[in-house]
Write a protein that holds these residues in place. Sequence first.
Motif, PDB file in Angstrom:
ATOM      1  N   VAL A  68       0.817  -1.216   0.000  1.00 31.39           N
ATOM      2  CA  VAL A  68       0.000   0.000   0.000  1.00 31.39           C
ATOM      3  C   VAL A  68       0.851   1.266   0.000  1.00 31.39           C
ATOM      4  O   VAL A  68       0.399   2.322  -0.459  1.00 31.39           O
ATOM      5  CB  VAL A  68      -0.978   0.003   1.185  1.00 31.39           C
ATOM      6  N   SER A  69       2.086   1.187   0.512  1.00 25.47           N
ATOM      7  CA  SER A  69       2.954   2.372   0.498  1.00 25.47           C
ATOM      8  C   SER A  69       3.328   2.746  -0.928  1.00 25.47           C
ATOM      9  O   SER A  69       3.331   3.931  -1.287  1.00 25.47           O
ATOM     10  CB  SER A  69       4.214   2.109   1.329  1.00 25.47           C
ATOM     11  N   LEU A  70       3.633   1.760  -1.751  1.00 21.02           N
ATOM     12  CA  LEU A  70       3.926   2.051  -3.154  1.00 21.02           C
ATOM     13  C   LEU A  70       2.658   2.518  -3.870  1.00 21.02           C
ATOM     14  O   LEU A  70       2.710   3.414  -4.720  1.00 21.02           O
ATOM     15  CB  LEU A  70       4.496   0.819  -3.850  1.00 21.02           C
TER      16      LEU A  70
ATOM     17  N   ALA B 226      -7.549   0.616   4.283  1.00 22.69           N
ATOM     18  CA  ALA B 226      -6.361  -0.179   3.992  1.00 22.69           C
ATOM     19  C   ALA B 226      -5.258   0.148   4.996  1.00 22.69           C
ATOM     20  O   ALA B 226      -5.264   1.219   5.610  1.00 22.69           O
ATOM     21  CB  ALA B 226      -5.877   0.092   2.573  1.00 22.69           C
ATOM     22  N   PRO B 227      -4.293  -0.764   5.213  1.00 25.22           N
ATOM     23  CA  PRO B 227      -3.221  -0.505   6.188  1.00 25.22           C
ATOM     24  C   PRO B 227      -2.539   0.835   5.939  1.00 25.22           C
ATOM     25  O   PRO B 227      -2.276   1.202   4.793  1.00 25.22           O
ATOM     26  CB  PRO B 227      -2.256  -1.677   5.947  1.00 25.22           C
TER      27      PRO B 227
ATOM     28  N   CYS C 270      -1.758  -8.588   2.066  1.00 23.67           N
ATOM     29  CA  CYS C 270      -1.938  -7.687   3.213  1.00 23.67           C
ATOM     30  C   CYS C 270      -3.365  -7.183   3.376  1.00 23.67           C
ATOM     31  O   CYS C 270      -3.799  -6.905   4.487  1.00 23.67           O
ATOM     32  CB  CYS C 270      -1.022  -6.467   3.080  1.00 23.67           C
ATOM     33  N   CYS C 271      -4.072  -7.017   2.282  1.00 21.63           N
ATOM     34  CA  CYS C 271      -5.367  -6.333   2.302  1.00 21.63           C
ATOM     35  C   CYS C 271      -6.516  -7.324   2.190  1.00 21.63           C
ATOM     36  O   CYS C 271      -6.342  -8.470   1.771  1.00 21.63           O
ATOM     37  CB  CYS C 271      -5.449  -5.337   1.148  1.00 21.63           C
TER      38      CYS C 271
ATOM     39  N   ALA D 215       1.476  -8.247  -5.458  1.00 22.75           N
ATOM     40  CA  ALA D 215       1.495  -9.489  -4.679  1.00 22.75           C
ATOM     41  C   ALA D 215       1.406  -9.196  -3.182  1.00 22.75           C
ATOM     42  O   ALA D 215       0.686  -9.876  -2.443  1.00 22.75           O
ATOM     43  CB  ALA D 215       2.764 -10.291  -4.991  1.00 22.75           C
ATOM     44  N   HIS D 216       2.128  -8.186  -2.722  1.00 23.56           N
ATOM     45  CA  HIS D 216       2.092  -7.837  -1.303  1.00 23.56           C
ATOM     46  C   HIS D 216       0.728  -7.273  -0.908  1.00 23.56           C
ATOM     47  O   HIS D 216       0.238  -7.529   0.195  1.00 23.56           O
ATOM     48  CB  HIS D 216       3.210  -6.841  -0.993  1.00 23.56           C
TER      49      HIS D 216
END
Length: 282
Positions: free
Chosen positions: A68-70, A82-83, A131-132, A126-127
């Motif tokens: 989510v940071s990207l 979302a995180p 994560c979500c 993929a991450h």
Amino acid sequence: MDLTEWLTARGGIAHRSDAADHGFAPGHVRAAIRSGSVRRMRAQWVALSSAPDDLVAAAAASGRLTCVSLARHSGWWVPDKAPADLHLQVGPNAHRHRADATLHWGAPLVDCGPRRLTASVEDALAHIASCCSREDARVIWESAIRMERLDIEALRLVEWREPRSRILAEEVVGLSDSGLETIVVVRLSGWGVPLRQQVQLAGHRVDIVIGSHLVVQIDGYAHHSSSAQRGSDVAHDAELRLRGYTVLRFSYSQIVHGWEDVERTLQAAIARGLHLPPRQRR
């Protein structure tokens, strides 16, 4: 161009090898660090004070922005729930930790080399899948497809390592005009009623058509804010009604904070047969 101008053009942070490739000798870089005009981030990165905090954090941790940071860094649509913490991709043998970050360990799907502070789109997706929630992940994937102009068939050929990524790669369609549209589609997909997205009707595209004649239009944060555009929307809605369509419009607040009411309205419309051609309605 001096070092600070070059860094500014690159977003405020760069690998020292890139600086060397552009003619900035190691002594020149060290002098800039000593003068305080640039700062050193670990051994291999230099940055201006204006450099984005997320990239600086990635350099300090010898990692790459991912998940989510990207997505936020790249301007993809990320749901509010979302995180919110920093997500970094680190190698399988990384030994530095950040207590305030979620670390995604392991070999990347796509090796971007040591001079990048952002993971590949494939690794980030993929991450996100891991994560979500399924809904949030689908929203972000659809946004990434639109923003990055990804080819869906190529996406499905990626050798995803986790089942959730493989499932998402099969589910995405790349048609959503907004994250809100994806939310509605995901939530209605189990209703057993045909859905179509971005359908051309009466000379304009509509967001969603349920069945053949129930049109759902989604108004986001700043959607159609001008009076001229609003007038065009009203005129198009009227034309659709004259052609036998039912048009329902929902706002960001309704979809995100009042979904139960939206769901009841759509259920009532379907129960009345408004998704069917007029001649088939009871």
